[in-house]
Design a protein around this motif. Structure first.
Motif, PDB file in Angstrom:
ATOM      1  N   ARG A  85     -47.054 -13.274   3.809  1.00 39.28           N
ATOM      2  CA  ARG A  85     -48.274 -12.584   3.369  1.00 39.28           C
ATOM      3  C   ARG A  85     -49.357 -13.595   2.988  1.00 39.28           C
ATOM      4  NH1 ARG A  85     -50.696 -11.044  -1.209  1.00 39.28           N
ATOM      5  NH2 ARG A  85     -49.118 -12.092  -2.454  1.00 39.28           N
ATOM      6  N   MET A  86     -48.959 -14.664   2.305  1.00 34.65           N
ATOM      7  CA  MET A  86     -49.931 -15.713   1.967  1.00 34.65           C
ATOM      8  C   MET A  86     -50.460 -16.405   3.216  1.00 34.65           C
ATOM      9  SD  MET A  86     -47.885 -17.306  -1.309  1.00 34.65           S
ATOM     10  CE  MET A  86     -49.006 -18.682  -1.473  1.00 34.65           C
ATOM     11  N   VAL A  87     -49.594 -16.585   4.207  1.00 33.00           N
ATOM     12  CA  VAL A  87     -50.035 -17.230   5.451  1.00 33.00           C
ATOM     13  C   VAL A  87     -50.985 -16.319   6.221  1.00 33.00           C
ATOM     14  CG1 VAL A  87     -49.219 -18.036   7.697  1.00 33.00           C
ATOM     15  CG2 VAL A  87     -48.021 -18.722   5.629  1.00 33.00           C
ATOM     16  N   MET A  88     -50.692 -15.032   6.253  1.00 26.54           N
ATOM     17  CA  MET A  88     -51.537 -14.100   6.999  1.00 26.54           C
ATOM     18  C   MET A  88     -52.926 -13.949   6.382  1.00 26.54           C
ATOM     19  SD  MET A  88     -48.661 -11.211   7.896  1.00 26.54           S
ATOM     20  CE  MET A  88     -49.813 -10.035   8.569  1.00 26.54           C
ATOM     21  N   VAL A  92     -53.505 -16.648  10.047  1.00 25.24           N
ATOM     22  CA  VAL A  92     -52.378 -17.036  10.895  1.00 25.24           C
ATOM     23  C   VAL A  92     -51.357 -15.911  10.855  1.00 25.24           C
ATOM     24  CG1 VAL A  92     -50.568 -18.742  11.288  1.00 25.24           C
ATOM     25  CG2 VAL A  92     -52.797 -19.470  10.447  1.00 25.24           C
ATOM     26  N   PHE A  93     -50.913 -15.456  12.019  1.00 29.89           N
ATOM     27  CA  PHE A  93     -50.009 -14.309  12.107  1.00 29.89           C
ATOM     28  C   PHE A  93     -48.695 -14.739  12.768  1.00 29.89           C
ATOM     29  CE2 PHE A  93     -54.308 -12.661  12.075  1.00 29.89           C
ATOM     30  CZ  PHE A  93     -54.226 -11.703  11.067  1.00 29.89           C
ATOM     31  N   PRO A  94     -47.680 -15.062  11.970  1.00 29.36           N
ATOM     32  CA  PRO A  94     -46.389 -15.494  12.534  1.00 29.36           C
ATOM     33  C   PRO A  94     -45.519 -14.298  12.914  1.00 29.36           C
ATOM     34  CG  PRO A  94     -46.324 -15.660  10.164  1.00 29.36           C
ATOM     35  CD  PRO A  94     -47.703 -15.183  10.511  1.00 29.36           C
ATOM     36  N   ALA A  95     -44.359 -14.605  13.497  1.00 29.46           N
ATOM     37  CA  ALA A  95     -43.385 -13.569  13.865  1.00 29.46           C
ATOM     38  C   ALA A  95     -42.482 -13.316  12.667  1.00 29.46           C
ATOM     39  CB  ALA A  95     -42.573 -14.016  15.077  1.00 29.46           C
ATOM     40  N   ILE A 142     -50.457 -23.048  17.566  1.00 24.33           N
ATOM     41  CA  ILE A 142     -49.434 -23.912  16.980  1.00 24.33           C
ATOM     42  C   ILE A 142     -49.185 -23.571  15.510  1.00 24.33           C
ATOM     43  CG2 ILE A 142     -48.894 -26.310  16.385  1.00 24.33           C
ATOM     44  CD1 ILE A 142     -50.271 -27.146  18.946  1.00 24.33           C
ATOM     45  N   PRO A 143     -50.205 -23.266  14.682  1.00 23.02           N
ATOM     46  CA  PRO A 143     -49.900 -22.866  13.294  1.00 23.02           C
ATOM     47  C   PRO A 143     -49.024 -21.626  13.191  1.00 23.02           C
ATOM     48  CG  PRO A 143     -52.193 -23.486  13.469  1.00 23.02           C
ATOM     49  CD  PRO A 143     -51.648 -23.470  14.864  1.00 23.02           C
ATOM     50  N   GLU A 144     -49.181 -20.665  14.083  1.00 23.65           N
ATOM     51  CA  GLU A 144     -48.340 -19.468  14.054  1.00 23.65           C
ATOM     52  C   GLU A 144     -46.883 -19.805  14.344  1.00 23.65           C
ATOM     53  OE1 GLU A 144     -51.795 -16.285  15.463  1.00 23.65           O
ATOM     54  OE2 GLU A 144     -50.266 -16.977  16.869  1.00 23.65           O
ATOM     55  N   ILE A 145     -46.659 -20.655  15.343  1.00 22.22           N
ATOM     56  CA  ILE A 145     -45.286 -21.059  15.666  1.00 22.22           C
ATOM     57  C   ILE A 145     -44.696 -21.905  14.547  1.00 22.22           C
ATOM     58  CG2 ILE A 145     -43.881 -22.320  17.336  1.00 22.22           C
ATOM     59  CD1 ILE A 145     -45.995 -21.624  19.443  1.00 22.22           C
ATOM     60  N   ALA A 146     -45.515 -22.793  13.967  1.00 24.72           N
ATOM     61  CA  ALA A 146     -45.023 -23.683  12.909  1.00 24.72           C
ATOM     62  C   ALA A 146     -44.656 -22.910  11.642  1.00 24.72           C
ATOM     63  CB  ALA A 146     -46.077 -24.739  12.593  1.00 24.72           C
TER      64      ALA A 146
END
Length: 235
Positions: A85-88, A92-95, A142-146
């Motif tokens: 949630r902090m990243v989003m 940045v939207f990770p899996a 790359i930030p999303e994958i990382a």
């Protein structure tokens, strides 16, 4: 008259200054007393909270492998969701769903099948990369994958080794099992009764001996030989 007025003014000023000084000293003394009381009460509260938290953690650690793993998995899922949630919020939207499922599978395999524990990280890493490359409509960065691999590794794979370390010695039964056993047995009986009722409601196909299940044979058409013409009904 002038002397009397000057003496009265000096006496009034001295009285007002004395009253103001006494009031200020009394207010400062009251504030100091309240601060001292709060400072004395604060260590008691901190000691009480520390004792309660220590008792809760001790019960959690000595509750057994299953309860320990379940609570640890719940804390890990909450931590991962908070991290994502902090990243989003930064764009940045990770899996996150794949990562959460992968972390839960790591804890379960560390408890039930320790030999398969190390396969979970590369397997769910492959799933996440396949989702980024094939299933997602937007171009992945790359930030999303990382961030996906960071949450999966540091908040799933590494904490799961605490569960695996508990499997090194002799597996002990859960100490809370005798207390929870009656409730679990009652739930099991109710679930089995519902399953039996659902099976009874399902219509079974008729047996083979039932005449309704037999199909009538279709009449076969007579085959004509080559060059053979059936006789016409007209002369």
């Amino acid at each position: 008259t002038s002397s009397t007025s000057s003496t009265s003014s000096t006496s009034s000023t001295s009285s007002t200054s004395s009253t103001s000084s006494t009031s200020s000293t009394s207010s400062t003394s009251e504030s100091d007393g309240s601060l001292l009381r709060k400072a004395k009460a604060k260590p008691k509260r901190s000691v009480l909270r520390g004792a309660i938290m220590g008792a809760v953690v001790a019960l959690w650690v000595f509750s057994g492998n299953y309860l320990y793993t379940g609570l640890f998995t719940l804390l890990t899922v909450l931590g991962q969701l908070e991290y994502y949630r902090m990243v989003m919020q930064t764009g940045v939207f990770p899996a996150r769903k794949i990562s959460v499922v992968g972390a839960c599978s790591m804890f379960v395999t560390a408890l039930a099948a320790p030999n398969l524990h190390q396969i979970c990280l590369p397997l769910f890493g492959l799933f996440s990369m396949a989702w980024f490359l094939l299933a997602r409509r937007n171009v992945s960065t790359i930030p999303e994958i990382a961030t996906t691999f960071t949450g999966m590794f540091y908040l799933g794979y590494m904490p799961s080794f605490w569960v695996r370390v508990r499997q090194l010695g002799v597996r002990e039964p859960t100490r809370m099992a005798p207390l929870v056993a009656p409730l679990l047995e009652r739930i099991g009986t109710k679930v089995s009764a519902k399953c039996q009722r659902a099976r009874q409601k399902v219509k079974k196909p008729p047996p083979l001996s039932d005449p309704r299940s037999r199909r009538r044979p279709r009449p076969r058409r007579p085959r004509c030989r080559r060059g053979y013409r059936p006789p016409s009904p007209y002369p």
